[in-house]
Design an enzyme around this catalytic site. Structure first.
Site, PDB file in Angstrom:
ATOM      1  N   ARG A   1     -20.093  -5.097  11.245  1.00 49.93           N
ATOM      2  CA  ARG A   1     -20.155  -5.786  12.534  1.00 49.93           C
ATOM      3  C   ARG A   1     -20.105  -4.808  13.699  1.00 49.93           C
ATOM      4  O   ARG A   1     -20.701  -5.037  14.731  1.00 49.93           O
ATOM      5  CB  ARG A   1     -18.998  -6.776  12.609  1.00 49.93           C
ATOM      6  CG  ARG A   1     -18.852  -7.492  13.920  1.00 49.93           C
ATOM      7  CD  ARG A   1     -17.683  -8.463  13.875  1.00 49.93           C
ATOM      8  NE  ARG A   1     -17.875  -9.512  12.910  1.00 49.93           N
ATOM      9  CZ  ARG A   1     -16.935  -9.972  12.088  1.00 49.93           C
ATOM     10  NH1 ARG A   1     -15.744  -9.448  12.097  1.00 49.93           N
ATOM     11  NH2 ARG A   1     -17.193 -10.953  11.263  1.00 49.93           N
TER      12      ARG A   1
ATOM     13  N   ARG B   1     -17.668   1.233  11.964  1.00 49.55           N
ATOM     14  CA  ARG B   1     -16.834   0.912  10.812  1.00 49.55           C
ATOM     15  C   ARG B   1     -17.394  -0.256  10.015  1.00 49.55           C
ATOM     16  O   ARG B   1     -18.018  -1.159  10.585  1.00 49.55           O
ATOM     17  CB  ARG B   1     -15.392   0.628  11.230  1.00 49.55           C
ATOM     18  CG  ARG B   1     -15.207  -0.452  12.282  1.00 49.55           C
ATOM     19  CD  ARG B   1     -13.939  -0.137  13.086  1.00 49.55           C
ATOM     20  NE  ARG B   1     -13.460  -1.213  13.936  1.00 49.55           N
ATOM     21  CZ  ARG B   1     -13.912  -1.434  15.178  1.00 49.55           C
ATOM     22  NH1 ARG B   1     -14.910  -0.723  15.674  1.00 49.55           N
ATOM     23  NH2 ARG B   1     -13.396  -2.400  15.905  1.00 49.55           N
TER      24      ARG B   1
ATOM     25  N   CYS C   1      -6.134 -11.669  -5.356  1.00 48.77           N
ATOM     26  CA  CYS C   1      -4.980 -11.332  -4.515  1.00 48.77           C
ATOM     27  C   CYS C   1      -3.707 -11.543  -5.337  1.00 48.77           C
ATOM     28  O   CYS C   1      -3.707 -12.302  -6.301  1.00 48.77           O
ATOM     29  CB  CYS C   1      -4.925 -12.264  -3.307  1.00 48.77           C
ATOM     30  SG  CYS C   1      -6.363 -12.152  -2.242  1.00 48.77           S
TER      31      CYS C   1
ATOM     32  N   CYS D   1      -2.638 -17.240   0.004  1.00 52.48           N
ATOM     33  CA  CYS D   1      -2.042 -17.755   1.224  1.00 52.48           C
ATOM     34  C   CYS D   1      -2.883 -18.949   1.662  1.00 52.48           C
ATOM     35  O   CYS D   1      -4.096 -18.813   1.853  1.00 52.48           O
ATOM     36  CB  CYS D   1      -2.067 -16.676   2.305  1.00 52.48           C
ATOM     37  SG  CYS D   1      -1.529 -15.062   1.683  1.00 52.48           S
TER      38      CYS D   1
ATOM     39  N   CYS E   1      -5.469 -18.651   4.460  1.00 55.92           N
ATOM     40  CA  CYS E   1      -6.349 -17.475   4.411  1.00 55.92           C
ATOM     41  C   CYS E   1      -7.700 -17.720   5.079  1.00 55.92           C
ATOM     42  O   CYS E   1      -8.352 -18.730   4.839  1.00 55.92           O
ATOM     43  CB  CYS E   1      -6.589 -17.070   2.966  1.00 55.92           C
ATOM     44  SG  CYS E   1      -7.724 -15.671   2.813  1.00 55.92           S
TER      45      CYS E   1
ATOM     46  N   ARG F   1     -10.266 -16.173   4.393  1.00 54.95           N
ATOM     47  CA  ARG F   1     -11.306 -16.094   3.360  1.00 54.95           C
ATOM     48  C   ARG F   1     -10.992 -17.057   2.225  1.00 54.95           C
ATOM     49  O   ARG F   1     -11.319 -16.796   1.079  1.00 54.95           O
ATOM     50  CB  ARG F   1     -11.420 -14.667   2.810  1.00 54.95           C
ATOM     51  CG  ARG F   1     -11.944 -13.682   3.816  1.00 54.95           C
ATOM     52  CD  ARG F   1     -12.642 -12.482   3.167  1.00 54.95           C
ATOM     53  NE  ARG F   1     -13.003 -11.560   4.215  1.00 54.95           N
ATOM     54  CZ  ARG F   1     -12.300 -10.452   4.511  1.00 54.95           C
ATOM     55  NH1 ARG F   1     -11.242 -10.119   3.797  1.00 54.95           N
ATOM     56  NH2 ARG F   1     -12.676  -9.680   5.502  1.00 54.95           N
TER      57      ARG F   1
ATOM     58  N   LYS G   1     -13.300  -9.096  17.050  1.00 53.67           N
ATOM     59  CA  LYS G   1     -11.961  -9.381  17.570  1.00 53.67           C
ATOM     60  C   LYS G   1     -11.817  -8.939  19.018  1.00 53.67           C
ATOM     61  O   LYS G   1     -12.328  -7.899  19.395  1.00 53.67           O
ATOM     62  CB  LYS G   1     -10.922  -8.631  16.737  1.00 53.67           C
ATOM     63  CG  LYS G   1     -10.856  -9.069  15.282  1.00 53.67           C
ATOM     64  CD  LYS G   1      -9.889  -8.208  14.498  1.00 53.67           C
ATOM     65  CE  LYS G   1     -10.022  -8.433  13.012  1.00 53.67           C
ATOM     66  NZ  LYS G   1     -11.303  -7.922  12.458  1.00 53.67           N
TER      67      LYS G   1
HETATM   68  C1  LIG Z   1     -11.455  -7.004  11.585  1.00 56.04           C
HETATM   69  C2  LIG Z   1     -12.686  -6.307  11.265  1.00 56.04           C
HETATM   70  C3  LIG Z   1     -12.799  -4.923  11.423  1.00 56.04           C
HETATM   71  C4  LIG Z   1     -11.660  -4.063  11.916  1.00 56.04           C
HETATM   72  O1  LIG Z   1     -11.416  -4.249  13.250  1.00 56.04           O
HETATM   73  P1  LIG Z   1     -10.347  -3.320  13.984  1.00 56.04           P
HETATM   74  O2  LIG Z   1     -10.277  -3.902  15.346  1.00 56.04           O
HETATM   75  O3  LIG Z   1     -10.876  -1.920  13.935  1.00 56.04           O
HETATM   76  O4  LIG Z   1      -9.061  -3.440  13.199  1.00 56.04           O
HETATM   77  C5  LIG Z   1     -13.979  -4.318  11.139  1.00 56.04           C
HETATM   78  N1  LIG Z   1     -15.047  -5.028  10.695  1.00 56.04           N
HETATM   79  C6  LIG Z   1     -14.975  -6.358  10.536  1.00 56.04           C
HETATM   80  C7  LIG Z   1     -16.164  -7.080  10.048  1.00 56.04           C
HETATM   81  C8  LIG Z   1     -13.783  -7.051  10.806  1.00 56.04           C
HETATM   82  O5  LIG Z   1     -13.719  -8.374  10.624  1.00 56.04           O
HETATM   83  S1  SF4 Z   2      -4.523 -13.710   3.383  1.00 51.05           S
HETATM   84 FE1  SF4 Z   2      -6.186 -14.192   1.964  1.00 51.05          FE
HETATM   85  S2  SF4 Z   2      -7.042 -12.182   1.378  1.00 51.05           S
HETATM   86 FE2  SF4 Z   2      -4.984 -11.821   2.216  1.00 51.05          FE
HETATM   87  S3  SF4 Z   2      -3.598 -11.888   0.428  1.00 51.05           S
HETATM   88 FE3  SF4 Z   2      -3.599 -13.931   1.340  1.00 51.05          FE
HETATM   89  S4  SF4 Z   2      -5.179 -15.033   0.140  1.00 51.05           S
HETATM   90 FE4  SF4 Z   2      -5.527 -12.828  -0.186  1.00 51.05          FE
END
Ligand SMILES: *Cc1c(COP(=O)(O)O)cnc(C)c1O
Ligand code: SF4
Length: 341
Positions: A86, A90, A99, A103, A106, A108, A312
């Protein structure tokens, strides 16, 4: 004692009244509650903040219209399997979907679980090839699932593979393992977390001061003693940590365990998680309350992952107001001060 993985096991432990009633709710996500987290639950509290995170609730079947299957838009930014790209500098690398705990809030939740497949050796090679071919990628964030669920040897091979990519300065690992299953952080696992060249940072996910059990604190100490910088991530969750006292003691406990609080995440618009959500106004008020009473070292940035894959942004309270010919600055104790423009 093993990780509890079924409604029946939760019922036997007296954590739910009836497995049958929760069958629908539990269907949407796997169950896992580690012995350490089970022991951290206060059985006398029917609204226990640890149990609330891991024990399915009937409220999970309530899906609001604005809740999303892919709340932060990972799918749209995934050029090859296991990579989310994104930001230019990075990428996320997701080698597996399992996991140590599941949670219920979550972000995801529709992807994690024992059913979600790990990347095959060939897919992992393709993902590494994607990173290798892009010199602008400065950092790889290994997430999942939980990367510390990998066998130490496999994890070590992955770290070595990433370390061999010269333009990668930083490897960041996101994990809940040190908190919920500290015993997994063995000397062998710690040894796997030692790239020869790149910097390795570990972000641990922790939402309540009682999650910092003796086993968790010992695991964090082993990691820190081995020179691994530790940062903390917390999700702001209704009924878990949405009060200033709990957040304050959590942030203090993290810093005391050598974990620098990094992000306080506003909860994402995940399907069936409305019972965990607080308003942004409430989040800002809590963050503001922390400012006057808590060491700067212990202050996380309050962030929102903008739905739709937009990344973010910090959404903390503002301390600047307007006046016709000056800025008005509010201090941490509520006083107003003029500052020249
Ligand atoms: C959260 C996230 C990151 C990391 O973001 P930082 O602000 O550097 O912690 C990088 N790529 C993706 C797709 C994310 O969702
Ligand atoms: S928040 Fe989601 S990805 Fe993270 S440990 Fe919990 S279930 Fe796993």
């Amino acid at each position: 004692m093993e990780t509890l993985r079924t409604l029946e096991a939760l019922e036997r432990e007296g954590l739910i009244e009836s497995a049958a009633v929760l069958a629908d709710a539990a269907q949407s996500m796997a169950i896992a509650l580690t012995p350490d987290m089970l022991a951290a639950i206060d059985r006398s509290d029917s609204a226990d903040p640890i149990a609330r995170q891991f024990v399915p609730s009937a409220a999970e079947t309530d899906v609001a219209p604005d809740e999303l299957a892919d709340p932060i838009g990972d799918d749209a930014r995934s050029p090859v399997r296991g990579i989310v790209h994104r930001y230019p500098d990075r990428v996320l690398l997701k080698p597996l979907h399992v996991c140590p705990v599941y949670c219920r809030f979550c972000f995801r939740r529709e992807k994690v679980g024992p059913g979600g497949e790990a990347l095959s050796a060939a897919e992992l090679e393709t993902a590494l090839g994607y990173i290798r071919a892009r010199p602008q990628i400065w950092e790889t964030i290994v997430t999942g699932g939980d990367p510390l669920m990998m066998a130490p040897r496999r994890l070590g091979d992955l770290i070595t593979g990433l370390d061999a990519i010269d333009h990668l300065a930083t490897i960041r690992i996101h994990s809940r393992v040190p908190i919920v299953d500290g015993g997994r952080v063995t000397d062998e696992l710690v040894a796997a977390l030692k790239p020869r060249r790149a910097a390795l940072w570990l972000a641990v996910h922790c939402n309540h001061p009682r999650e910092l059990t003796a086993a968790a604190r010992a695991a964090l100490a082993r990691l820190a003693d081995n020179g691994i910088p530790l940062i903390g991530q917390t999700v702001l969750l209704a009924g878990v940590n949405d009060d200033a006292e709990t957040l304050e003691s959590l942030m203090r406990a993290l810093v005391a365990s050598r974990v620098k609080p990094y992000y306080l995440h506003h909860p994402d618009l995940v399907r069936g998680t409305g019972h965990f959500r607080v308003t942004i106004e409430r989040g800002q008020a809590l963050v503001k309350a922390l400012r006057g009473r808590l060491s700067g070292l212990a202050q996380p940035a309050y962030v929102l992952d903008v739905p739709g894959g937009h990344g973010k942004v910090p959404i903390g309270p503002s301390y600047l107001g307007d006046d016709p010919d000056a800025l008005l600055v509010e201090d941490a104790f509520g006083g107003q001060h003029r500052y020249p423009r």
